[in-house]
Design a protein around this motif. Structure first.
Motif, short mmCIF file in Angstrom:
data_model
loop_
_atom_site.label_atom_id
_atom_site.label_comp_id
_atom_site.label_asym_id
_atom_site.label_seq_id
_atom_site.Cartn_x
_atom_site.Cartn_y
_atom_site.Cartn_z
N MET A 1 27.94 -18.87 0.69
CA MET A 1 27.70 -18.29 -0.62
C MET A 1 28.19 -19.21 -1.73
N ILE B 1 27.84 -9.77 -1.81
CA ILE B 1 28.42 -10.62 -2.86
C ILE B 1 29.41 -9.85 -3.71
N GLU C 1 28.44 -22.51 -1.70
CA GLU C 1 27.52 -23.63 -1.87
C GLU C 1 26.28 -23.21 -2.66
N ALA C 2 25.75 -22.05 -2.34
CA ALA C 2 24.58 -21.54 -3.07
C ALA C 2 24.94 -21.27 -4.53
N ALA C 3 26.11 -20.69 -4.75
CA ALA C 3 26.56 -20.41 -6.13
C ALA C 3 26.71 -21.72 -6.90
N GLU D 1 20.06 -16.29 -3.77
CA GLU D 1 20.04 -17.72 -3.45
C GLU D 1 20.75 -18.00 -2.12
N SER D 2 21.82 -17.27 -1.85
CA SER D 2 22.60 -17.51 -0.63
C SER D 2 22.07 -16.77 0.58
N ALA E 1 22.45 -13.59 0.95
CA ALA E 1 23.35 -12.44 1.17
C ALA E 1 22.80 -11.23 0.41
N ILE F 1 22.77 -15.07 -7.40
CA ILE F 1 23.53 -15.89 -6.46
C ILE F 1 23.42 -15.30 -5.05
N ARG G 1 25.19 -24.61 -6.39
CA ARG G 1 23.85 -25.15 -6.69
C ARG G 1 23.16 -24.38 -7.82
#
Length: 177
Positions: free
Chosen positions: A1, A31, A3-5, A23-24, A26, A20, A7
């Motif tokens: 999560m 989240i 890493e996605a946040a 994107e992740s 989840a 976010i 990016r």
């Protein structure tokens, strides 16, 4: 999560927790369970980023490898980490006890590295280590920032430039009379 946040926030600093989560991969509930507020997420990103830099410095084998080798490895490792941090490297350090502990560990490792370089004669014995540390941080930061804009330059090449600049500067050697 995280890493996605990292990016997503680099591309869109106003991204919501819901975006976010998407994107992740989840769920929204996941989240919010991990990061009830945006500030909780930003603190987690700070912890993650500084923790990765500490791990990079620890991987340089400071005190176990020859000083110049450790200096190069520490420089390369940190550049690689910082290049991979899209958004988190731009964050002001969070006002958080864990981030503070990690920053202290980071400074202690970097100071130990430069002290070892000074003890072994790689850095002048009369050099101001606080200034050397400031210069080292600035050079590594700029190398990492440059690394995000140039795919042609590797972390090894940037580390070589940083170490060479730190140890030898940019001036022309003066000749002895």
């Amino acid at each position: 999560m995280l890493e996605a946040a990292d990016r997503l926030l680099r591309a869109n600093p106003a991204a919501t927790l819901e975006e976010i989560a998407q994107e992740s991969g989840a769920s929204r509930a996941t989240i919010y369970r991990r990061f009830p507020t945006r500030n909780d997420l930003l603190i987690a990103l700070s912890r993650w980023a500084v923790g990765r830099i500490v791990t990079a410095l620890e991987g340089a084998q400071i005190g176990a490898a020859p000083a110049e080798d450790a200096l190069f490895r520490a420089t390369r490792n940190v550049i690689e980490v910082k290049v991979g941090l899209e958004f988190a490297r731009t964050l002001a350090p969070a006002d958080d006890p864990i981030v503070s502990e990690l920053q202290t560990r980071m400074r202690d490792l970097a100071t130990a590295l430069l002290t070892e370089c000074q003890t072994t004669g790689i850095i002048n014995s009369d050099a101001d280590l606080d200034w050397a540390l400031t210069v080292f941080y600035a050079l590594v930061h700029e190398a990492a920032m440059n690394g995000t804009t140039s795919d042609e330059t590797t972390a090894d090449q940037m580390a070589t430039r940083v170490v060479d600049t730190l140890l030898h500067g940019l001036g022309t050697p003066t000749s002895a009379d």
